[in-house]
Scaffold this motif. Structure first.
Motif, PDB file in Angstrom:
ATOM      1  N   UNK A 469       0.809  -1.234   0.000  1.00  0.00           N
ATOM      2  CA  UNK A 469       0.000   0.000   0.000  1.00  0.00           C
ATOM      3  C   UNK A 469       0.841   1.282   0.000  1.00  0.00           C
ATOM      4  N   UNK A 470       1.879   1.372   0.880  1.00  0.00           N
ATOM      5  CA  UNK A 470       2.617   2.650   0.897  1.00  0.00           C
ATOM      6  C   UNK A 470       3.453   2.896  -0.360  1.00  0.00           C
ATOM      7  N   UNK A 471       3.701   1.858  -1.165  1.00  0.00           N
ATOM      8  CA  UNK A 471       4.612   2.033  -2.307  1.00  0.00           C
ATOM      9  C   UNK A 471       3.888   2.079  -3.656  1.00  0.00           C
ATOM     10  N   UNK A 502      -4.761  11.295  -4.203  1.00  0.00           N
ATOM     11  CA  UNK A 502      -5.335   9.985  -4.496  1.00  0.00           C
ATOM     12  C   UNK A 502      -4.856   9.010  -3.437  1.00  0.00           C
ATOM     13  N   UNK A 503      -5.746   8.133  -2.985  1.00  0.00           N
ATOM     14  CA  UNK A 503      -5.357   7.148  -1.981  1.00  0.00           C
ATOM     15  C   UNK A 503      -5.929   5.782  -2.347  1.00  0.00           C
ATOM     16  N   UNK A 504      -5.268   4.762  -1.826  1.00  0.00           N
ATOM     17  CA  UNK A 504      -5.714   3.401  -2.091  1.00  0.00           C
ATOM     18  C   UNK A 504      -6.037   2.723  -0.773  1.00  0.00           C
ATOM     19  N   UNK A 514      -9.817   2.852  -4.920  1.00  0.00           N
ATOM     20  CA  UNK A 514      -8.984   4.045  -5.115  1.00  0.00           C
ATOM     21  C   UNK A 514      -9.886   5.265  -5.051  1.00  0.00           C
ATOM     22  N   UNK A 515      -9.487   6.236  -4.224  1.00  0.00           N
ATOM     23  CA  UNK A 515     -10.286   7.447  -4.094  1.00  0.00           C
ATOM     24  C   UNK A 515      -9.477   8.644  -4.578  1.00  0.00           C
ATOM     25  N   UNK A 516     -10.041   9.347  -5.554  1.00  0.00           N
ATOM     26  CA  UNK A 516      -9.416  10.572  -6.065  1.00  0.00           C
ATOM     27  C   UNK A 516     -10.217  11.726  -5.497  1.00  0.00           C
ATOM     28  N   UNK A 517      -9.534  12.615  -4.734  1.00  0.00           N
ATOM     29  CA  UNK A 517     -10.239  13.777  -4.180  1.00  0.00           C
ATOM     30  C   UNK A 517      -9.733  15.007  -4.900  1.00  0.00           C
TER      31      UNK A 517
END
Ligand code: ADP
Length: 537
Positions: A469-471, A502-504, A514-517
């Motif tokens: 996740x972090x990479x 963006x986060x996963x 995946x969320x794109x804000x």
């Protein structure tokens, strides 16, 4: 031999005194010799020096004797066995004496210099090591004589002229240059010659042994002043990124470090290291260029995959235009032409033509890497567009698409084509992750999140390993054999251009999300609002 009075006096001296024959037989020695070599005078007498001292180089005695006979005196050092059996280094002086019996005797005085020699050797070794390090380091090293500057500052401070060093330097740029001129370069290593020197000069190193002033561009004076402040306020070291200048005037970005260990500071010398950062800057520039190139290449290759669906999209409005035009002509051909109907159809033709033109523009934008617009554009439309673009892949994988759009059709400050590319990239990854799994489904959603609009692109795949996740968004991070690891890096790059993030995450029910804000935008959106809000395709 020796009179009792003579012997009594010699017992008082701190040096060892040994009276011996030329062939090495001990005749007498004093108390200091007893302390050094460990045998009482009575027991030493009559024994041979070679056996008693266990010298490592007895053969040197012959050479010493020759000098003694020629010059009447000899001095040198010998390693001998001490009282405890350990090796001692003794500095010796020999005088030739005529003995009472007529033969020769040698009066030897000695001083134990073992500790001094050991210290010297250690010093030589550390000096050697330091010199080696100084020369061999990949960084440029300078040894500077800072004494005149230190003395001047001390005097000014004592005279009450300087209340605060930083303020004093700031107000007097010429004084800072003067300090540079008063700081002399004592020595530099090879790397310094390479970095700062003129390679074709007759003696490139000698040219650098001047003051430090030529190496400091005006604009970097502040860093020099700050390093002096660090030195005089007792800090152990100072480091800063700055620009320095080679002797030929060429400037380059550098990491400048100075250290001020108290012992060298007391002597007025200090050590400075410089690391050339131009290579790093060039590498970063090259990397940025490469990223841009790859982003473009990815766009083009994605274009290959998407051509079919884009053609499909263009064909659809064209077919509609043809059908509406034919119907319009029929209405107008009637005995009583239906102008109202014809006007309605002509309006639809204009709408469809605009849609087709937009699709063409989008393709052109993708290929040329045209500058993105900052919106506003419809988040709902971006999801719908991406789903339409990926239709062939979706159909091939037998996947379903669940759209949960926001009925208020929120606008975001982003480029419509690029946003669509973000969603398509995420959705393509998800289709790949779900390949071969039962009931694959893409869950696409838009919702408001405070001042931002969140676009969710989720799947029913295997999810993401927690340690990945972090990479995930790093360039070249991939777990797929044929993967390139650029998709998510491009996604993040685009989203960040528009001030978004963006986060996963893994979904509780399984699968990745995946969320794109993106920041919400004011004003009318580029795409017309559609009526269908919640659809399952
Ligand atoms: P690539 O697809 O070339 O590997 P990406 O940057 O698009 O490069 O993705 C990086 C990695 O992130 C993938 O290799 C995969 O391990 C992981 N990943 C991306 N999307 C998903 C997803 N929906 N489900 C599981 N893993 C994913």
């Amino acid at each position: 031999m020796l009179s009792a009075a003579e012997a009594g006096v010699l017992d008082l001296v701190q040096e060892s005194v040994v009276l011996r024959t030329a062939d090495g037989r001990i005749l007498w020695w004093n108390a200091a010799a007893e302390a050094l070599y460990g045998a009482r005078p009575a027991r030493a007498a009559g024994r041979y020096a070679a056996e008693l001292f266990a010298e490592e180089t007895p053969e040197e005695d012959a050479a010493a004797l020759a000098i003694l006979r020629a010059e009447g005196a000899w001095a040198g050092e010998r390693t001998r066995r001490g009282a405890g059996g350990e090796r001692r280094c003794v500095a010796l002086a020999w005088r030739l004496r005529r003995a009472a019996w007529g033969g020769e005797a040698i009066l030897e005085t000695g001083r134990d210099v073992t500790d001094a020699r050991r210290d010297e050797a250690a010093l030589r070794k550390s000096e050697h090591r330091y010199r080696n390090l100084f020369q061999a380091m990949a960084a440029s090293f300078w040894e500077l004589d800072f004494f005149p500057v230190g003395a001047r500052l001390h005097a000014l401070r004592k005279a009450g002229e300087i209340a605060s060093y930083p303020a004093y330097f700031e107000a007097r740029p010429e004084f800072v240059r003067e300090m540079m001129r008063a700081t002399r370069v004592i020595d530099v290593n090879e790397q310094t010659v390479t970095l700062f020197g003129r390679p074709d000069a007759p003696d490139p190193k000698a040219e650098l042994l001047t003051t430090v002033e030529p190496f400091w561009p005006e604009a970097s004076s502040g860093v020099f002043a700050a390093s002096v402040v660090a030195a005089v306020s007792g800090r152990p070291s100072y480091a800063a990124e700055t620009r320095l200048r080679a002797i030929d005037g060429r400037e380059f970005p550098a990491l400048f470090t100075a250290c001020f260990p108290p012992d060298t500071m007391n002597k007025g010398t200090l050590l400075v290291g410089v690391i050339d950062l131009s290579a790093r800057v060039a590498a970063e520039t090259a990397l940025a260029g490469m990223r841009a190139e790859m982003a473009r290449a990815a766009r083009v290759s994605m274009l290959g995959e998407l051509t079919a669906s884009i053609a499909h999209e263009v064909k659809q409005p064209l077919a509609a235009i043809a059908a509406n035009a034919a119907a319009g002509i029929r209405w107008l051909d009637r005995p009583a032409p239906e102008v109202a109907e014809a006007r309605l159809l002509t309006g639809r033709i204009a709408d469809d033509a605009r849609r087709a033109a937009e699709i063409i523009d989008r393709i052109r934008g993708m290929v040329t890497g045209a500058a993105p617009s900052a919106g506003p554009c419809s988040a709902n439309a971006a999801l719908r567009d991406a789903a339409a673009l990926l239709e062939p892949e979706i159909r091939r994988d037998g996947a379903r698409v669940a759209l949960r759009l926001d009925p208020s059709d929120p606008a975001v400050a982003a480029d419509r084509v690029q946003l669509q590319q973000v969603v398509a990239n995420l959705a393509l990854n998800e289709l790949q992750a779900m390949a071969g799994r039962p009931a694959p489904r893409l869950d696409l959603a838009v919702r408001r999140e405070g001042d931002a609009v969140a676009i969710e692109v989720a799947d029913t795949g295997p999810g993401i390993a927690p340690d990945h996740l972090p990479r995930l968004f790093e360039s070249f991070f991939t777990t797929r054999a044929e993967g390139m690891g650029m998709g998510l890096a491009i996604v993040r790059g685009i989203v960040e251009t528009f001030g978004g993030s963006v986060r996963a995450a893994n979904r509780p029910e399984g699968g990745a999300c995946f969320t794109v804000a993106l920041p919400a935008a004011e004003g009318p959106v580029a795409a017309a609002a559609h009526d269908a809000v919640n659809t399952i395709v």
